[in-house]
Design an enzyme around this catalytic site. Sequence first.
Site, PDB file in Angstrom:
ATOM      1  N   GLU A  72     -52.730   3.928 -15.328  1.00  0.00           N
ATOM      2  CA  GLU A  72     -52.689   5.283 -15.893  1.00  0.00           C
ATOM      3  C   GLU A  72     -53.423   5.400 -17.227  1.00  0.00           C
ATOM      4  O   GLU A  72     -53.388   4.503 -18.061  1.00  0.00           O
ATOM      5  CB  GLU A  72     -51.233   5.703 -16.076  1.00  0.00           C
ATOM      6  CG  GLU A  72     -51.081   7.166 -16.485  1.00  0.00           C
ATOM      7  CD  GLU A  72     -49.764   7.742 -16.013  1.00  0.00           C
ATOM      8  OE1 GLU A  72     -49.667   8.076 -14.814  1.00  0.00           O
ATOM      9  OE2 GLU A  72     -48.829   7.814 -16.821  1.00  0.00           O
TER      10      GLU A  72
ATOM     11  N   LYS B 236     -53.404   7.887 -20.370  1.00  0.00           N
ATOM     12  CA  LYS B 236     -52.745   9.020 -21.048  1.00  0.00           C
ATOM     13  C   LYS B 236     -52.758   8.807 -22.542  1.00  0.00           C
ATOM     14  O   LYS B 236     -52.512   7.716 -23.031  1.00  0.00           O
ATOM     15  CB  LYS B 236     -51.322   9.253 -20.515  1.00  0.00           C
ATOM     16  CG  LYS B 236     -50.309   8.153 -20.715  1.00  0.00           C
ATOM     17  CD  LYS B 236     -48.916   8.560 -20.180  1.00  0.00           C
ATOM     18  CE  LYS B 236     -48.026   7.331 -20.010  1.00  0.00           C
ATOM     19  NZ  LYS B 236     -46.739   7.622 -19.370  1.00  0.00           N
TER      20      LYS B 236
ATOM     21  N   LYS C 145     -52.642  13.516 -12.585  1.00  0.00           N
ATOM     22  CA  LYS C 145     -51.243  13.476 -12.976  1.00  0.00           C
ATOM     23  C   LYS C 145     -50.922  14.749 -13.745  1.00  0.00           C
ATOM     24  O   LYS C 145     -51.319  14.915 -14.903  1.00  0.00           O
ATOM     25  CB  LYS C 145     -51.009  12.220 -13.816  1.00  0.00           C
ATOM     26  CG  LYS C 145     -49.562  11.979 -14.202  1.00  0.00           C
ATOM     27  CD  LYS C 145     -48.676  11.807 -12.997  1.00  0.00           C
ATOM     28  CE  LYS C 145     -48.368  10.360 -12.710  1.00  0.00           C
ATOM     29  NZ  LYS C 145     -47.727   9.677 -13.809  1.00  0.00           N
TER      30      LYS C 145
ATOM     31  N   GLU D 223     -43.237  12.317  -5.381  1.00  0.00           N
ATOM     32  CA  GLU D 223     -42.440  11.522  -6.319  1.00  0.00           C
ATOM     33  C   GLU D 223     -40.971  11.922  -6.319  1.00  0.00           C
ATOM     34  O   GLU D 223     -40.644  13.107  -6.385  1.00  0.00           O
ATOM     35  CB  GLU D 223     -43.025  11.707  -7.725  1.00  0.00           C
ATOM     36  CG  GLU D 223     -42.206  11.043  -8.809  1.00  0.00           C
ATOM     37  CD  GLU D 223     -42.798  11.268 -10.184  1.00  0.00           C
ATOM     38  OE1 GLU D 223     -43.967  10.901 -10.399  1.00  0.00           O
ATOM     39  OE2 GLU D 223     -42.092  11.822 -11.046  1.00  0.00           O
TER      40      GLU D 223
ATOM     41  N   ASN E  36     -39.876   7.252  -9.163  1.00  0.00           N
ATOM     42  CA  ASN E  36     -40.006   7.251 -10.621  1.00  0.00           C
ATOM     43  C   ASN E  36     -38.747   6.659 -11.254  1.00  0.00           C
ATOM     44  O   ASN E  36     -37.657   7.201 -11.095  1.00  0.00           O
ATOM     45  CB  ASN E  36     -40.259   8.674 -11.135  1.00  0.00           C
ATOM     46  CG  ASN E  36     -40.776   8.669 -12.571  1.00  0.00           C
ATOM     47  OD1 ASN E  36     -40.811   7.611 -13.214  1.00  0.00           O
ATOM     48  ND2 ASN E  36     -41.174   9.824 -13.067  1.00  0.00           N
TER      49      ASN E  36
ATOM     50  N   GLU F  48     -42.808   3.547 -10.083  1.00  0.00           N
ATOM     51  CA  GLU F  48     -43.464   4.218 -11.202  1.00  0.00           C
ATOM     52  C   GLU F  48     -42.628   4.145 -12.476  1.00  0.00           C
ATOM     53  O   GLU F  48     -41.423   4.369 -12.428  1.00  0.00           O
ATOM     54  CB  GLU F  48     -43.636   5.712 -10.902  1.00  0.00           C
ATOM     55  CG  GLU F  48     -44.314   6.069  -9.604  1.00  0.00           C
ATOM     56  CD  GLU F  48     -44.388   7.594  -9.443  1.00  0.00           C
ATOM     57  OE1 GLU F  48     -45.067   8.038  -8.523  1.00  0.00           O
ATOM     58  OE2 GLU F  48     -43.748   8.319 -10.239  1.00  0.00           O
ATOM     59  N   SER F  49     -43.271   3.873 -13.576  1.00  0.00           N
ATOM     60  CA  SER F  49     -42.696   3.928 -14.935  1.00  0.00           C
ATOM     61  C   SER F  49     -41.840   2.715 -15.294  1.00  0.00           C
ATOM     62  O   SER F  49     -41.128   2.168 -14.444  1.00  0.00           O
ATOM     63  CB  SER F  49     -41.824   5.167 -15.147  1.00  0.00           C
ATOM     64  OG  SER F  49     -42.474   6.337 -14.733  1.00  0.00           O
TER      65      SER F  49
HETATM   66  O1  IGP Z   1     -45.926   4.951 -18.911  1.00  0.00           O
HETATM   67  P1  IGP Z   1     -45.076   4.309 -17.852  1.00  0.00           P
HETATM   68  O2  IGP Z   1     -43.639   4.144 -18.226  1.00  0.00           O
HETATM   69  O3  IGP Z   1     -45.676   3.029 -17.370  1.00  0.00           O
HETATM   70  O4  IGP Z   1     -45.083   5.334 -16.589  1.00  0.00           O
HETATM   71  C1  IGP Z   1     -46.274   5.708 -15.922  1.00  0.00           C
HETATM   72  C2  IGP Z   1     -45.984   6.892 -14.971  1.00  0.00           C
HETATM   73  O5  IGP Z   1     -45.091   6.446 -14.002  1.00  0.00           O
HETATM   74  C3  IGP Z   1     -45.425   8.093 -15.724  1.00  0.00           C
HETATM   75  O6  IGP Z   1     -46.395   8.527 -16.607  1.00  0.00           O
HETATM   76  C4  IGP Z   1     -45.037   9.246 -14.807  1.00  0.00           C
HETATM   77  C5  IGP Z   1     -44.510   9.140 -13.557  1.00  0.00           C
HETATM   78  N1  IGP Z   1     -44.280  10.355 -13.027  1.00  0.00           N
HETATM   79  C6  IGP Z   1     -44.651  11.283 -13.895  1.00  0.00           C
HETATM   80  C7  IGP Z   1     -44.653  12.671 -13.783  1.00  0.00           C
HETATM   81  C8  IGP Z   1     -45.143  13.373 -14.847  1.00  0.00           C
HETATM   82  C9  IGP Z   1     -45.607  12.758 -15.982  1.00  0.00           C
HETATM   83  C10 IGP Z   1     -45.622  11.384 -16.118  1.00  0.00           C
HETATM   84  C11 IGP Z   1     -45.147  10.634 -15.053  1.00  0.00           C
END
Ligand code: IGP
Length: 268
Positions: A63, A65, A125, A174, A195, A225-226
Amino acid sequence: MNDGTPTVLKRIVARKHEEVAERQRRLSFEDCRSEAREQPATRGFAAALQRRIDAGDPAVIAEIKRASPSAGVLRDPYDPAAIARDYEAHGAACLSVLTDRDFFQGGEADLLAAREACTLPVLRKDFMVDEYQIHESRIAGADCILLIAACLSVNQMQALAGTARELGMDVLVEVHNEAELDQALQVDSPLLGINNRDLHTFEVSLDTTRTLHQRVPDGRLTITESGIHTRKDVDAMRERGIHAFLVGESFMRAGSPGYRLGELFFSI
Ligand SMILES: O=P(O)(O)OC[C@@H](O)[C@@H](O)c1c[nH]c2ccccc12
């Protein structure tokens, strides 16, 4: 938890509806739709992930951002094209680029710059709430769009996914809990994102993926994710048969986001 104050997700969605109305005044729905139909072929987002997995490798969606509502500014200076090249050189399967302006300090120009700098397929995104944005995403260079079950009904997801597919884009649906998973499974798309971050509270737990993945039927590709930060996190997922990852923050905070990707996933 619910004290009547709108959560960030609710504020984002409310703002999105206003934004779509503003944009539609600048470029009509009809014109947006015809421009979307004239775009060159997409790059095949789902196929790129599947190829990595078939080869026994992790499929990393890396990603790009600048900032997020939960973490603030993550990277300054911010050069999406340079980051895209760095990610590609270190083995990313795909990119994800934040295009939301008001909450993530991004824009469609970031996506275009990143995509032009490499050969990888790119996920836009952002928060899709209207058909207009699907056509707009195609013009912005998206190979895949995100549908967040927490802010859409099943009918909306099915309609938006249908439009995306007609335009040649893949769809990542998601979810964050069981109810959303049940809804997402009614949408015809192979890519299922779990997520680990609750978009209402920002709480992160990898247990979200562990629990929900067990209920994902064959034929769907789970993407965790995340909140993936360590080798241990990666191994814990791979042991459970999850081989696709969406990672942002830990890469964005590194001097070389690509090098960090290599360290985390390919032991360089
Ligand atoms: O920065 P991280 O914790 O690695 O996560 C990335 C991504 O999963 C996260 O930006 C995200 C997942 N779903 C979303 C929906 C909207 C905005 C952002 C997201």
